[in-house]
Write an enzyme that holds these catalytic residues in place. Structure first.
Site, PDB file in Angstrom:
ATOM      1  N   GLU A  48       0.850  -1.002  -0.010  1.00 41.95           N
ATOM      2  CA  GLU A  48       0.010  -0.023   0.083  1.00 41.95           C
ATOM      3  C   GLU A  48       0.933   1.292  -0.051  1.00 41.95           C
ATOM      4  OE1 GLU A  48      -1.984  -2.891   2.857  1.00 41.95           O
ATOM      5  OE2 GLU A  48      -0.106  -2.528   2.209  1.00 41.95           O
ATOM      6  N   SER A 163      12.516 -45.694 -10.756  1.00 43.61           N
ATOM      7  CA  SER A 163      11.344 -44.548 -10.624  1.00 43.61           C
ATOM      8  C   SER A 163      11.488 -43.569 -11.365  1.00 43.61           C
ATOM      9  CB  SER A 163      11.543 -44.439  -9.256  1.00 43.61           C
ATOM     10  OG  SER A 163      12.814 -43.765  -8.548  1.00 43.61           O
ATOM     11  N   TRP A 165      12.123 -41.704 -15.202  1.00 40.90           N
ATOM     12  CA  TRP A 165      11.196 -40.776 -14.496  1.00 40.90           C
ATOM     13  C   TRP A 165       9.739 -41.213 -15.109  1.00 40.90           C
ATOM     14  CZ3 TRP A 165      13.044 -37.468 -11.547  1.00 40.90           C
ATOM     15  CH2 TRP A 165      14.243 -36.924 -11.660  1.00 40.90           C
ATOM     16  N   GLU A 252       7.794 -34.319   0.005  1.00 40.13           N
ATOM     17  CA  GLU A 252       8.128 -34.949  -1.151  1.00 40.13           C
ATOM     18  C   GLU A 252       8.457 -36.672  -0.869  1.00 40.13           C
ATOM     19  OE1 GLU A 252      10.009 -33.493  -4.354  1.00 40.13           O
ATOM     20  OE2 GLU A 252      10.118 -31.719  -3.794  1.00 40.13           O
ATOM     21  N   PRO A 255       6.004 -43.321   0.118  1.00 44.93           N
ATOM     22  CA  PRO A 255       4.888 -43.807   0.946  1.00 44.93           C
ATOM     23  C   PRO A 255       4.969 -44.002   2.207  1.00 44.93           C
ATOM     24  CG  PRO A 255       6.015 -45.702  -0.513  1.00 44.93           C
ATOM     25  CD  PRO A 255       6.799 -44.394  -0.846  1.00 44.93           C
TER      26      PRO A 255
END
Length: 326
Positions: A48, A163, A165, A252, A255
């Site tokens: 502001e 894993s 990609w 990230e 599991p």
């Protein structure tokens, strides 16, 4: 004009924490934009004040559009309400009220007491933009985002452990944007052992990298070796991070981290990148294997807030109903 103010605020999101990324636009009675501003890094001017300074002597009688309720208290800088009153602004349009109970409503009250017309729009886009800040000020904890990149049937790794990609380069870049928007990243030691990530936000122009936290021991020689190793309770860690001014945390982990965090009600938003691929889950590694639901009434249900294509993948945002419980 609130849309323009929000765009200005979003542009400084990565530089203002633990303060909010606020945008402001000052409009003359004839509809001409006479000043704009976005909050500077901590200790600097608020949006502001910058907009008023940019307007010079033209602010009298103008309307100020601002994404967050102007502050009515003295912190590192003076109250924005005083600057607004002194500038002779006639009307203020506020996107969202501050959620901090110590200051909530004080800015609006101060402006109205000075005879300034105030309109609070409760704009959903401003609320979405500022949600990590609002959540932190309401709960004392960071806003927790869990990121998952998986096949359409939920696999994050194959039987042989590979894993990389699963998702496209565009989705991975988008994941780096998520990192850049966060002040801390949390992963499990298993993710470090299997993927050996750096956990940095590889985004052009980023000035401050999020702090990196590994739940468990960090293997010798890991790329993330300078990160912090944490062996305590995730619940307690979030309290600690909130107290230190962290507004958003990105989980990230694999599991063994994401599933329990969801089950414990610690996740506020899930960002799921779904690749157009299928693995079959009998031998592949499911993204949320440790969540383990037995019956239908145990399903953790959220609300889909956004879906869009990112490269060849689908990015799905799911809001989890946890905010009042943190």
């Amino acid at each position: 004009m609130l849309t323009r103010a929000r765009i200005l605020g979003d542009a400084v999101r990565r530089r203002t924490p633990p303060n909010p990324w606020v945008g402001a636009v000052l409009v003359a009675p004839d509809g001409t934009v006479i000043g704009e501003g976005a909050t500077e890094p901590p200790g600097g001017r608020h949006a502001e004040v910058i907009a008023i300074e940019n307007a010079g002597g033209k602010a009298r009688g103008a309307t100020l559009f601002v994404t967050l309720e102007p502050c009515g208290h003295t912190g590192r800088t003076g109250p924005c309400t005083e600057a607004i009153i002194e500038a002779g602004i006639r009307r203020v349009v506020v996107g969202v009220i501050d959620s901090d109970e110590r200051v909530r409503g004080r800015g609006v009250a101060a402006l109205e007491s000075a005879g300034i017309e105030v309109e609070v729009t409760s704009d959903p886009d401003c609320e979405y933009s500022l949600r990590p800040y609002l959540h932190h000020r309401h709960t004392g904890r960071p806003y927790v985002v869990a990121k998952v990149a998986a096949t359409l049937d939920g696999a994050i790794a194959m039987e042989d452990g590979t894993s990389q990609w699963i998702t496209s380069a565009e989705a991975r870049h988008d994941g780096h944007e998520l990192r850049a928007d966060s002040q801390a990243i949390i992963v499990g030691a298993g993710t470090v052992r299997s993927d050996d990530p750096t956990l940095t936000a590889r985004i052009d122009g980023i000035e401050t990298q999020p702090q990196r936290i590994v739940l468990g021991d960090i293997p010798a020689g890991a790329k993330v070796l300078p990160a912090r190793s944490y062996h305590g309770d995730l619940d307690a860690l979030l309290d600690e991070l909130g107290a230190s001014g962290v507004l958003q945390v990105l989980i990230e982990g694999g599991p063994r981290v994401v599933g329990p965090a969801l089950r414990a009600g610690l996740v506020d938003r899930v960002v799921w990148y779904a690749a157009p691929a299928f693995a079959g889950l009998e031998f592949a590694r499911p993204a949320l294997a440790s969540l383990r639901t037995i019956t239908m009434n145990e399903l953790l249900r959220g609300e889909i807030s956004a879906i869009r294509l990112v490269g060849s993948d689908v990015r799905i945002e799911v809001e989890m109903p946890n905010a009042e419980h943190h």
